[in-house]
Design a protein around this motif. Structure first.
Motif, PDB file in Angstrom:
ATOM      1  N   ARG A  93       0.814  -1.203   0.000  1.00 54.97           N
ATOM      2  CA  ARG A  93       0.000   0.000   0.000  1.00 54.97           C
ATOM      3  C   ARG A  93       0.852   1.258   0.000  1.00 54.97           C
ATOM      4  NH1 ARG A  93      -5.055  -0.933  -1.769  1.00 54.97           N
ATOM      5  NH2 ARG A  93      -5.781  -2.946  -0.949  1.00 54.97           N
ATOM      6  N   SER A  94       2.144   1.090   0.235  1.00 57.63           N
ATOM      7  CA  SER A  94       3.034   2.248   0.319  1.00 57.63           C
ATOM      8  C   SER A  94       4.434   1.814  -0.099  1.00 57.63           C
ATOM      9  CB  SER A  94       3.046   2.805   1.748  1.00 57.63           C
ATOM     10  OG  SER A  94       3.511   1.814   2.656  1.00 57.63           O
ATOM     11  N   GLY A  95       5.369   2.739   0.018  1.00 61.56           N
ATOM     12  CA  GLY A  95       6.748   2.423  -0.303  1.00 61.56           C
ATOM     13  C   GLY A  95       7.111   2.760  -1.734  1.00 61.56           C
ATOM     14  N   LEU A  96       8.273   2.269  -2.151  1.00 65.32           N
ATOM     15  CA  LEU A  96       8.818   2.571  -3.472  1.00 65.32           C
ATOM     16  C   LEU A  96       8.519   1.442  -4.445  1.00 65.32           C
ATOM     17  CD1 LEU A  96      10.629   4.228  -5.405  1.00 65.32           C
ATOM     18  CD2 LEU A  96      12.587   2.973  -4.455  1.00 65.32           C
ATOM     19  N   ILE A  97       8.040   1.815  -5.615  1.00 68.05           N
ATOM     20  CA  ILE A  97       7.823   0.876  -6.709  1.00 68.05           C
ATOM     21  C   ILE A  97       8.791   1.237  -7.823  1.00 68.05           C
ATOM     22  CG2 ILE A  97       6.182   0.011  -8.417  1.00 68.05           C
ATOM     23  CD1 ILE A  97       3.977   0.884  -6.371  1.00 68.05           C
ATOM     24  N   VAL A  98       9.660   0.313  -8.188  1.00 71.50           N
ATOM     25  CA  VAL A  98      10.605   0.534  -9.282  1.00 71.50           C
ATOM     26  C   VAL A  98      10.055  -0.146 -10.526  1.00 71.50           C
ATOM     27  CG1 VAL A  98      12.945   0.137 -10.140  1.00 71.50           C
ATOM     28  CG2 VAL A  98      12.580   0.682  -7.722  1.00 71.50           C
ATOM     29  N   ASP A  99       9.880   0.635 -11.571  1.00 73.40           N
ATOM     30  CA  ASP A  99       9.399   0.098 -12.849  1.00 73.40           C
ATOM     31  C   ASP A  99      10.593  -0.059 -13.768  1.00 73.40           C
ATOM     32  OD1 ASP A  99       8.114  -0.599 -15.158  1.00 73.40           O
ATOM     33  OD2 ASP A  99       6.558   0.937 -15.010  1.00 73.40           O
ATOM     34  N   ALA A 100      11.023  -1.293 -13.979  1.00 76.82           N
ATOM     35  CA  ALA A 100      12.205  -1.596 -14.777  1.00 76.82           C
ATOM     36  C   ALA A 100      11.808  -1.785 -16.232  1.00 76.82           C
ATOM     37  CB  ALA A 100      12.885  -2.858 -14.249  1.00 76.82           C
ATOM     38  N   GLY A 101      12.112  -0.792 -17.052  1.00 75.55           N
ATOM     39  CA  GLY A 101      11.641  -0.773 -18.423  1.00 75.55           C
ATOM     40  C   GLY A 101      10.297  -0.079 -18.503  1.00 75.55           C
ATOM     41  N   ALA A 102      10.206   1.091 -17.861  1.00 73.18           N
ATOM     42  CA  ALA A 102       8.925   1.770 -17.641  1.00 73.18           C
ATOM     43  C   ALA A 102       8.324   2.360 -18.900  1.00 73.18           C
ATOM     44  CB  ALA A 102       9.109   2.875 -16.599  1.00 73.18           C
ATOM     45  N   GLY A 103       9.130   2.599 -19.923  1.00 71.59           N
ATOM     46  CA  GLY A 103       8.593   3.239 -21.119  1.00 71.59           C
ATOM     47  C   GLY A 103       8.010   4.603 -20.800  1.00 71.59           C
ATOM     48  N   THR A 104       6.771   4.820 -21.215  1.00 73.68           N
ATOM     49  CA  THR A 104       6.119   6.109 -21.000  1.00 73.68           C
ATOM     50  C   THR A 104       5.572   6.275 -19.592  1.00 73.68           C
ATOM     51  OG1 THR A 104       3.983   5.261 -21.775  1.00 73.68           O
ATOM     52  CG2 THR A 104       5.466   6.206 -23.435  1.00 73.68           C
ATOM     53  N   GLY A 105       5.713   5.258 -18.747  1.00 68.77           N
ATOM     54  CA  GLY A 105       5.202   5.340 -17.378  1.00 68.77           C
ATOM     55  C   GLY A 105       3.724   5.043 -17.256  1.00 68.77           C
ATOM     56  N   HIS A 106       3.124   4.524 -18.317  1.00 68.19           N
ATOM     57  CA  HIS A 106       1.671   4.304 -18.341  1.00 68.19           C
ATOM     58  C   HIS A 106       1.219   3.351 -17.241  1.00 68.19           C
ATOM     59  CE1 HIS A 106      -2.272   4.200 -20.336  1.00 68.19           C
ATOM     60  NE2 HIS A 106      -2.276   2.890 -20.141  1.00 68.19           N
ATOM     61  N   TYR A 107       1.886   2.221 -17.110  1.00 68.31           N
ATOM     62  CA  TYR A 107       1.483   1.220 -16.113  1.00 68.31           C
ATOM     63  C   TYR A 107       1.794   1.708 -14.699  1.00 68.31           C
ATOM     64  CZ  TYR A 107       1.059  -1.734 -20.211  1.00 68.31           C
ATOM     65  OH  TYR A 107       0.689  -2.240 -21.437  1.00 68.31           O
ATOM     66  N   LEU A 108       2.953   2.300 -14.514  1.00 69.93           N
ATOM     67  CA  LEU A 108       3.333   2.791 -13.194  1.00 69.93           C
ATOM     68  C   LEU A 108       2.377   3.882 -12.727  1.00 69.93           C
ATOM     69  CD1 LEU A 108       5.276   2.873 -10.808  1.00 69.93           C
ATOM     70  CD2 LEU A 108       6.793   4.346 -12.156  1.00 69.93           C
ATOM     71  N   ALA A 109       1.978   4.768 -13.614  1.00 66.61           N
ATOM     72  CA  ALA A 109       1.061   5.844 -13.236  1.00 66.61           C
ATOM     73  C   ALA A 109      -0.276   5.286 -12.754  1.00 66.61           C
ATOM     74  CB  ALA A 109       0.845   6.789 -14.415  1.00 66.61           C
ATOM     75  N   HIS A 110      -0.776   4.256 -13.412  1.00 69.37           N
ATOM     76  CA  HIS A 110      -2.048   3.667 -12.984  1.00 69.37           C
ATOM     77  C   HIS A 110      -1.902   2.930 -11.654  1.00 69.37           C
ATOM     78  CE1 HIS A 110      -3.447   4.589 -17.066  1.00 69.37           C
ATOM     79  NE2 HIS A 110      -4.657   4.392 -16.590  1.00 69.37           N
ATOM     80  N   VAL A 111      -0.740   2.329 -11.431  1.00 70.76           N
ATOM     81  CA  VAL A 111      -0.487   1.710 -10.131  1.00 70.76           C
ATOM     82  C   VAL A 111      -0.536   2.772  -9.036  1.00 70.76           C
ATOM     83  CG1 VAL A 111       1.279   0.627  -8.703  1.00 70.76           C
ATOM     84  CG2 VAL A 111       0.819  -0.258 -10.992  1.00 70.76           C
ATOM     85  N   LEU A 112       0.128   3.887  -9.250  1.00 72.20           N
ATOM     86  CA  LEU A 112       0.183   4.942  -8.234  1.00 72.20           C
ATOM     87  C   LEU A 112      -1.177   5.590  -8.012  1.00 72.20           C
ATOM     88  CD1 LEU A 112       3.606   6.620  -9.094  1.00 72.20           C
ATOM     89  CD2 LEU A 112       3.097   4.929  -7.313  1.00 72.20           C
ATOM     90  N   ASP A 113      -2.025   5.603  -9.041  1.00 68.84           N
ATOM     91  CA  ASP A 113      -3.385   6.110  -8.855  1.00 68.84           C
ATOM     92  C   ASP A 113      -4.133   5.295  -7.804  1.00 68.84           C
ATOM     93  OD1 ASP A 113      -3.233   8.204 -10.642  1.00 68.84           O
ATOM     94  OD2 ASP A 113      -4.101   7.087 -12.316  1.00 68.84           O
ATOM     95  N   ARG A 114      -3.812   4.008  -7.699  1.00 67.77           N
ATOM     96  CA  ARG A 114      -4.474   3.137  -6.720  1.00 67.77           C
ATOM     97  C   ARG A 114      -3.797   3.162  -5.365  1.00 67.77           C
ATOM     98  NH1 ARG A 114      -6.947  -2.349  -9.133  1.00 67.77           N
ATOM     99  NH2 ARG A 114      -7.280  -2.530  -6.883  1.00 67.77           N
ATOM    100  N   LEU A 115      -2.575   3.678  -5.302  1.00 63.49           N
ATOM    101  CA  LEU A 115      -1.793   3.636  -4.065  1.00 63.49           C
ATOM    102  C   LEU A 115      -1.325   5.046  -3.707  1.00 63.49           C
ATOM    103  CD1 LEU A 115       0.409   0.501  -4.875  1.00 63.49           C
ATOM    104  CD2 LEU A 115      -1.700   0.571  -3.544  1.00 63.49           C
ATOM    105  N   PRO A 116      -2.136   5.821  -3.016  1.00 64.30           N
ATOM    106  CA  PRO A 116      -1.786   7.214  -2.734  1.00 64.30           C
ATOM    107  C   PRO A 116      -0.586   7.395  -1.820  1.00 64.30           C
ATOM    108  CG  PRO A 116      -3.789   6.584  -1.582  1.00 64.30           C
ATOM    109  CD  PRO A 116      -3.493   5.480  -2.541  1.00 64.30           C
TER     110      PRO A 116
END
Length: 281
Positions: A93-116
């Motif tokens: 629910r918190s902490g650091l998420i490292v996206d390895a090969g993040a590209g445009t950040g599309h997937y990471l951004a949606h993950v963070l939308d769910r985890l404030p």
């Protein structure tokens, strides 16, 4: 006057100087370690920590990035986006998420939308892609890096590592994850976009990909769960072209000669496998 950029504190605390491995601080628009090595942030907000040019055919080009951004913005892979975000939310629910090969950040951004209460570090070899990733979410920081090298990230700092259609460096996944942390890997299934083979000479999807992935991660991770996701898509001609040009096929123009002939919508299959792995000591 020099403008300032703010990175999430937990991201900044996790990043290391790519020259000497020391912690860094951010002042105005420059990352700097105590030894004096400095890295200026680009105007888009990302930082390039590499020390050498990227080999041709390795990083996503501006055209590939634009194709991917437009394709994903149309919502074609929304099922995969939601599945990845749900798996991450299951384990943290918190902490650091490292996206390895993040590209445009599309997937990471949606993950963070769910985890404030979480923040993200986007790593990718394509500066063109990270121009978008750095602006994809207020809690994302982005750094250009070659994932096959030791990452400019501290030991055991991440709660989750994401890896969506990207190179898999098992040793670095393991090193940066905290004990008991989780790795989420998304890869194309054997049937992914197979209908496009009728109009384009696509690169083959390795039918033994999951077997090879298990071998790569063996000794570092144990499999917790695996999800197969398949959904039908109807792609307009421009999205057929984007689906092809946003991936590695774009580095092989000799395979794409028939792509311009697509002039009507196509029904295709989107097929993905999402594996969830737990770090073992």
């Amino acid at each position: 006057m020099t403008s300032t950029v703010s990175w999430p504190p937990s991201v900044l605390a996790a990043v290391r100087c790519s020259v000497c491995g020391e912690p860094v601080e951010l002042a105005a628009r420059t990352l700097r370690c105590d030894s004096g090595h400095a890295f200026d942030l680009a105007k888009q907000g990302y930082v390039n920590l590499l020390h050498a040019k990227v080999a041709a055919g390795t990083a996503d080009t501006a055209e590939m990035v634009a194709a991917r951004a437009d394709f994903l913005a149309a919502g074609h892979y929304r099922g995969l986006v939601d599945l990845v975000a749900a798996q991450v939310a299951t384990f943290t629910r918190s902490g650091l998420i490292v996206d390895a090969g993040a590209g445009t950040g599309h997937y990471l951004a949606h993950v963070l939308d769910r985890l404030p209460d979480a923040c993200g570090l986007a790593l990718d070899v394509s500066a063109m892609a990270l121009r978008r990733a750095a602006r994809a979410h207020s809690r994302i920081a982005a750094a250009v890096w070659n994932l096959w090298e030791r990452w400019p990230v501290g030991d055991e700092v991440a709660s989750v590592v994401l890896n969506v259609f990207a190179p898999r460096n098992a040793a670095e996944f393991h090193r940066v994850l905290r004990p008991g942390g989780h790795l989420i890997v998304a890869s194309p299934g054997p049937a992914h976009l197979r209908e496009l083979a009728s109009v384009v000479d696509l690169l083959d999807v390795d039918e033994r990909k999951q077997e090879r992935l298990s071998g790569t991660l063996s000794g570092h991770f144990s499999l917790v769960d695996r999800h197969e996701h398949t959904e039908p898509l109807t792609l307009a001609p421009e999205d057929v072209r984007r689906a092809v040009l946003m991936g590695p096929n774009a580095h092989h123009p000799e395979r794409l000669t028939r792509l311009s002939r697509v002039d009507r919508p196509m029904d295709v299959t989107a097929s993905f496998v999402v594996g969830v792995y737990r770090r073992v000591s």
